[in-house]
Design a protein around this motif. Structure first.
Motif, PDB file in Angstrom:
ATOM      1  N   SER A 195       7.029   5.907 -13.998  1.00  0.00           N
ATOM      2  CA  SER A 195       7.485   4.988 -12.785  1.00  0.00           C
ATOM      3  C   SER A 195       5.885   4.833 -11.959  1.00  0.00           C
ATOM      4  O   SER A 195       4.927   5.488 -12.184  1.00  0.00           O
ATOM      5  CB  SER A 195       8.597   5.574 -11.781  1.00  0.00           C
ATOM      6  N   LEU A 196       6.040   4.130 -10.804  1.00  0.00           N
ATOM      7  CA  LEU A 196       4.920   3.889  -9.834  1.00  0.00           C
ATOM      8  C   LEU A 196       5.139   4.789  -8.559  1.00  0.00           C
ATOM      9  O   LEU A 196       6.177   4.755  -7.972  1.00  0.00           O
ATOM     10  CB  LEU A 196       4.512   2.460  -9.728  1.00  0.00           C
ATOM     11  N   ASN A 197       4.064   5.006  -7.873  1.00  0.00           N
ATOM     12  CA  ASN A 197       4.222   5.782  -6.568  1.00  0.00           C
ATOM     13  C   ASN A 197       2.993   5.202  -5.803  1.00  0.00           C
ATOM     14  O   ASN A 197       1.920   5.168  -6.204  1.00  0.00           O
ATOM     15  CB  ASN A 197       4.319   7.480  -6.798  1.00  0.00           C
ATOM     16  N   HIS A 198       3.394   5.143  -4.457  1.00  0.00           N
ATOM     17  CA  HIS A 198       2.009   4.790  -3.475  1.00  0.00           C
ATOM     18  C   HIS A 198       2.315   5.967  -2.412  1.00  0.00           C
ATOM     19  O   HIS A 198       3.470   6.108  -1.848  1.00  0.00           O
ATOM     20  CB  HIS A 198       2.564   3.406  -2.981  1.00  0.00           C
ATOM     21  N   ALA A 224       3.612  -4.461 -13.589  1.00  0.00           N
ATOM     22  CA  ALA A 224       4.262  -3.688 -12.394  1.00  0.00           C
ATOM     23  C   ALA A 224       3.136  -3.443 -11.407  1.00  0.00           C
ATOM     24  O   ALA A 224       3.275  -3.464 -10.401  1.00  0.00           O
ATOM     25  CB  ALA A 224       4.956  -2.822 -13.003  1.00  0.00           C
ATOM     26  N   ILE A 225       2.084  -2.680 -12.260  1.00  0.00           N
ATOM     27  CA  ILE A 225       0.904  -2.440 -11.459  1.00  0.00           C
ATOM     28  C   ILE A 225       0.237  -3.535 -10.592  1.00  0.00           C
ATOM     29  O   ILE A 225      -0.121  -3.513  -9.469  1.00  0.00           O
ATOM     30  CB  ILE A 225      -0.237  -1.727 -12.268  1.00  0.00           C
ATOM     31  N   GLN A 226       0.045  -4.597 -11.211  1.00  0.00           N
ATOM     32  CA  GLN A 226      -0.464  -5.772 -10.781  1.00  0.00           C
ATOM     33  C   GLN A 226       0.393  -6.296  -9.356  1.00  0.00           C
ATOM     34  O   GLN A 226      -0.144  -6.863  -8.491  1.00  0.00           O
ATOM     35  CB  GLN A 226      -0.793  -7.038 -11.765  1.00  0.00           C
ATOM     36  N   ALA A 227       1.811  -6.239  -9.757  1.00  0.00           N
ATOM     37  CA  ALA A 227       2.646  -6.535  -8.668  1.00  0.00           C
ATOM     38  C   ALA A 227       2.843  -5.713  -7.638  1.00  0.00           C
ATOM     39  O   ALA A 227       3.413  -6.210  -6.622  1.00  0.00           O
ATOM     40  CB  ALA A 227       3.836  -7.193  -9.334  1.00  0.00           C
ATOM     41  N   GLY A 228       2.197  -4.277  -7.867  1.00  0.00           N
ATOM     42  CA  GLY A 228       2.732  -3.459  -6.781  1.00  0.00           C
ATOM     43  C   GLY A 228       4.041  -3.054  -6.620  1.00  0.00           C
ATOM     44  O   GLY A 228       4.772  -3.023  -5.844  1.00  0.00           O
ATOM     45  N   ASP A 229       4.873  -3.175  -7.931  1.00  0.00           N
ATOM     46  CA  ASP A 229       6.346  -3.115  -7.977  1.00  0.00           C
ATOM     47  C   ASP A 229       6.788  -1.392  -8.139  1.00  0.00           C
ATOM     48  O   ASP A 229       6.835  -0.900  -9.384  1.00  0.00           O
ATOM     49  CB  ASP A 229       6.841  -3.782  -9.063  1.00  0.00           C
ATOM     50  N   LEU A 230       7.223  -0.941  -7.016  1.00  0.00           N
ATOM     51  CA  LEU A 230       7.724   0.357  -6.946  1.00  0.00           C
ATOM     52  C   LEU A 230       9.025   0.427  -7.591  1.00  0.00           C
ATOM     53  O   LEU A 230       9.559   1.619  -7.686  1.00  0.00           O
ATOM     54  CB  LEU A 230       7.666   0.819  -5.543  1.00  0.00           C
ATOM     55  N   GLY A 278      -6.795 -13.019  -5.542  1.00  0.00           N
ATOM     56  CA  GLY A 278      -6.488 -13.895  -6.491  1.00  0.00           C
ATOM     57  C   GLY A 278      -5.206 -13.631  -7.575  1.00  0.00           C
ATOM     58  O   GLY A 278      -5.231 -14.443  -8.360  1.00  0.00           O
ATOM     59  N   CYS A 279      -4.422 -12.592  -7.240  1.00  0.00           N
ATOM     60  CA  CYS A 279      -3.314 -12.152  -7.903  1.00  0.00           C
ATOM     61  C   CYS A 279      -2.088 -12.585  -7.304  1.00  0.00           C
ATOM     62  O   CYS A 279      -0.917 -12.108  -7.590  1.00  0.00           O
ATOM     63  CB  CYS A 279      -3.395 -11.055  -8.384  1.00  0.00           C
ATOM     64  N   GLY A 280      -1.916 -13.372  -6.270  1.00  0.00           N
ATOM     65  CA  GLY A 280      -0.774 -13.568  -5.182  1.00  0.00           C
ATOM     66  C   GLY A 280      -0.780 -12.898  -4.199  1.00  0.00           C
ATOM     67  O   GLY A 280      -1.656 -11.821  -4.206  1.00  0.00           O
ATOM     68  N   ASN A 281       0.328 -12.742  -3.631  1.00  0.00           N
ATOM     69  CA  ASN A 281       0.624 -11.705  -2.485  1.00  0.00           C
ATOM     70  C   ASN A 281       1.143 -10.474  -3.017  1.00  0.00           C
ATOM     71  O   ASN A 281       1.697 -10.528  -4.099  1.00  0.00           O
ATOM     72  CB  ASN A 281       1.641 -12.371  -1.614  1.00  0.00           C
ATOM     73  N   PHE A 282       0.405  -9.406  -2.592  1.00  0.00           N
ATOM     74  CA  PHE A 282       0.796  -7.824  -3.042  1.00  0.00           C
ATOM     75  C   PHE A 282       1.812  -7.587  -2.102  1.00  0.00           C
ATOM     76  O   PHE A 282       1.486  -7.355  -0.948  1.00  0.00           O
ATOM     77  CB  PHE A 282      -0.375  -7.112  -2.939  1.00  0.00           C
ATOM     78  N   GLN A 283       3.018  -7.116  -2.420  1.00  0.00           N
ATOM     79  CA  GLN A 283       4.077  -6.619  -1.639  1.00  0.00           C
ATOM     80  C   GLN A 283       4.550  -5.323  -2.311  1.00  0.00           C
ATOM     81  O   GLN A 283       4.749  -5.175  -3.381  1.00  0.00           O
ATOM     82  CB  GLN A 283       5.125  -7.578  -1.427  1.00  0.00           C
ATOM     83  N   GLN A 284       4.823  -4.512  -1.232  1.00  0.00           N
ATOM     84  CA  GLN A 284       5.383  -3.114  -1.592  1.00  0.00           C
ATOM     85  C   GLN A 284       7.010  -3.318  -1.910  1.00  0.00           C
ATOM     86  O   GLN A 284       7.512  -3.658  -0.947  1.00  0.00           O
ATOM     87  CB  GLN A 284       4.887  -2.074  -0.714  1.00  0.00           C
ATOM     88  N   VAL A 285       7.489  -2.864  -2.846  1.00  0.00           N
ATOM     89  CA  VAL A 285       8.889  -3.070  -2.981  1.00  0.00           C
ATOM     90  C   VAL A 285       9.556  -1.400  -2.824  1.00  0.00           C
ATOM     91  O   VAL A 285       9.379  -0.849  -3.564  1.00  0.00           O
ATOM     92  CB  VAL A 285       9.453  -3.587  -4.239  1.00  0.00           C
ATOM     93  N   SER A 286      10.348  -1.140  -1.889  1.00  0.00           N
ATOM     94  CA  SER A 286      10.933   0.434  -1.846  1.00  0.00           C
ATOM     95  C   SER A 286      11.647   0.480  -3.020  1.00  0.00           C
ATOM     96  O   SER A 286      12.379  -0.469  -3.629  1.00  0.00           O
ATOM     97  CB  SER A 286      11.743   0.158  -0.389  1.00  0.00           C
ATOM     98  N   SER A 287      11.640   1.629  -3.515  1.00  0.00           N
ATOM     99  CA  SER A 287      12.287   1.978  -4.819  1.00  0.00           C
ATOM    100  C   SER A 287      13.487   2.769  -4.629  1.00  0.00           C
ATOM    101  O   SER A 287      13.379   3.801  -3.685  1.00  0.00           O
ATOM    102  CB  SER A 287      11.136   2.902  -5.610  1.00  0.00           C
ATOM    103  N   TYR A 322       9.594  -0.444 -10.675  1.00  0.00           N
ATOM    104  CA  TYR A 322       9.376  -0.533 -12.076  1.00  0.00           C
ATOM    105  C   TYR A 322       9.736   1.104 -12.657  1.00  0.00           C
ATOM    106  O   TYR A 322       9.360   2.249 -12.205  1.00  0.00           O
ATOM    107  CB  TYR A 322       7.895  -0.610 -12.411  1.00  0.00           C
ATOM    108  N   GLN A 323      10.411   1.109 -13.831  1.00  0.00           N
ATOM    109  CA  GLN A 323      10.808   2.293 -14.439  1.00  0.00           C
ATOM    110  C   GLN A 323      10.825   2.102 -16.014  1.00  0.00           C
ATOM    111  O   GLN A 323      11.213   0.977 -16.551  1.00  0.00           O
ATOM    112  CB  GLN A 323      12.290   2.625 -13.998  1.00  0.00           C
TER     113      GLN A 323
END
Length: 375
Positions: free
Chosen positions: A317-320, A298-304, A55-64, A306-307
């Motif tokens: 930052s975020l890490n997966h 950034a957490i909601q968007a899964g934005d790697l 319900g929050c849009g498409n979740f995509q991993q963005v390479s950092s 983010y800094q």
């Protein structure tokens, strides 16, 4: 903390993050700072995997991409002093909450009644002492290489203890030395140990490690003003060291249960070590809690990508890693002659459920931090 007006500017209502079978939003709270009250919100992060977001849009991993960018002293009366021979001394103590190991040449005054520390010496930190052990075999091999030589030979290798601390082997006038170097803000400092002194240092190494650990335990107990467990492995504490206060987030010592050790190893990303962590300065803590809304976006968007820059060399930052998401607070350094910043071991990787506990306790930690700074 002097002011939290920045929090008021950035503390707009955070949209509810829709997770499977639950919705989590940020409850409003009031924090009293000095004589004024600022209303802001701490967003609570759900303790579920990001794969469950809906319900929050498409979740995509963005390479950092890669992230952008002491004083030497003699031992006090409370320090542990160990003799290496020929007035070369190792002293172990603490200064403003940090455990330090000094290797220093001493001399006698004109009356030859009092022995005093000279300017020849270096100061090592706990991590340097831990790293030294892995170089013993290499240093021994380098000493053996020079054992059949005479004259002068410059060092061939640097064994790195830290970005600004190194060990090497050289020969001067047919005498072999093990040199410790420290590039301090006031210039290069060094001390040369003879082969015999180095041998004594190796023999005393276990005792040095024990003393360093004992000083570390004593400093930690004396300095801890408040503590909260984020998980079975991670603790957030308010520390007061000298005239400074910090929020310290750190992994605990390794659990005794082997299965627990294996479980923790599986859950931690590469580079995370037990006992690792970071002490966050008051100004950095203010920056962090003033920028929660962009962090949660950034957490909601899964934005790697983010800094959040806490300081010139510290970043959030975020890490997966292995389907687990982490909020990372880490210190970076730029090697000499390079423009690329590299991560150090000083930092913490927090799972989302650990961050959720930290978020729940941010108000209490901030209140106590402010009170500590006003003492």
């Amino acid at each position: 903390l002097h002011s939290f007006q920045a929090m008021r500017r950035s503390a707009g209502r955070i949209s509810a993050v829709c997770f499977k079978n639950r919705s989590v939003c940020a409850p409003a709270r009031t924090f009293v700072c000095g004589n004024s009250a600022s209303s802001f919100r701490f967003a609570k992060v759900a303790q579920v995997s990001f794969n469950q977001v809906r319900g929050c849009g498409n979740f995509q991993q963005v390479s950092s991409p890669p992230p952008p960018p002491q004083a030497n002293s003699a031992g006090s009366n409370n320090d542990t002093v160990l003799e290496l021979g020929e007035d070369m001394v190792v002293s172990i103590g603490q200064y403003k909450g940090s455990v330090l190991v000094h290797i220093r040449q001493y001399y006698y005054d004109k009356e030859k009644t009092v022995r005093r520390p000279s300017k020849i010496g270096v100061t090592l930190r706990t991590r340097d002492i831990e790293n030294l052990e892995k170089y013993f075999d290499d240093i021994d091999a380098d000493l053996h290489r020079l054992s059949q030589e005479t004259g002068d030979f410059a060092k061939q290798y640097d064994f790195t203890l830290a970005p600004n601390r190194k060990v090497s082997v050289h020969m001067h006038q047919s005498i072999r030395y093990v040199r410790f170097e420290h590039e301090s803000p006031t210039g290069l400092k060094h001390v040369d140990l003879t082969v015999d002194q180095y041998g004594v240092l190796k023999n005393l190494y276990a005792s040095i490690r024990e003393q360093v650990a004992a000083f570390g335990d004593a400093v930690s107990q004396d300095a801890t003003l408040y503590s909260v467990e984020l998980s079975a492995y991670t603790t957030a504490s308010l520390l007061r060291l000298g005239d400074k206060s910090f929020i310290d987030i750190r992994k605990k010592a390794a659990p005794q249960n082997q299965n627990a050790q294996q479980t923790q190893q599986q859950q931690q990303p590469t580079g995370s070590t037990r006992g690792s962590g970071i002490s966050i300065r008051s100004s950095e803590w203010e920056t962090l809690i003033s920028n929660l809304q962009p962090l949660y976006a950034a957490i909601q968007a899964g934005d790697l990508n983010y800094q959040l820059q806490l300081n010139t060399n510290r970043m959030v930052s975020l890490n997966h890693y292995k389907e687990v998401w982490y909020i990372v607070i880490r210190e970076y350094f730029t090697p000499k002659g390079s423009s690329q910043s590299l991560p150090t071991k000083k930092g913490i990787n927090m799972r989302m459920e650990e961050w959720a506990v930290l978020a729940d306790n941010m108000e209490e930690l901030t209140t106590r931090l402010q009170a500590s700074l006003q003492q």
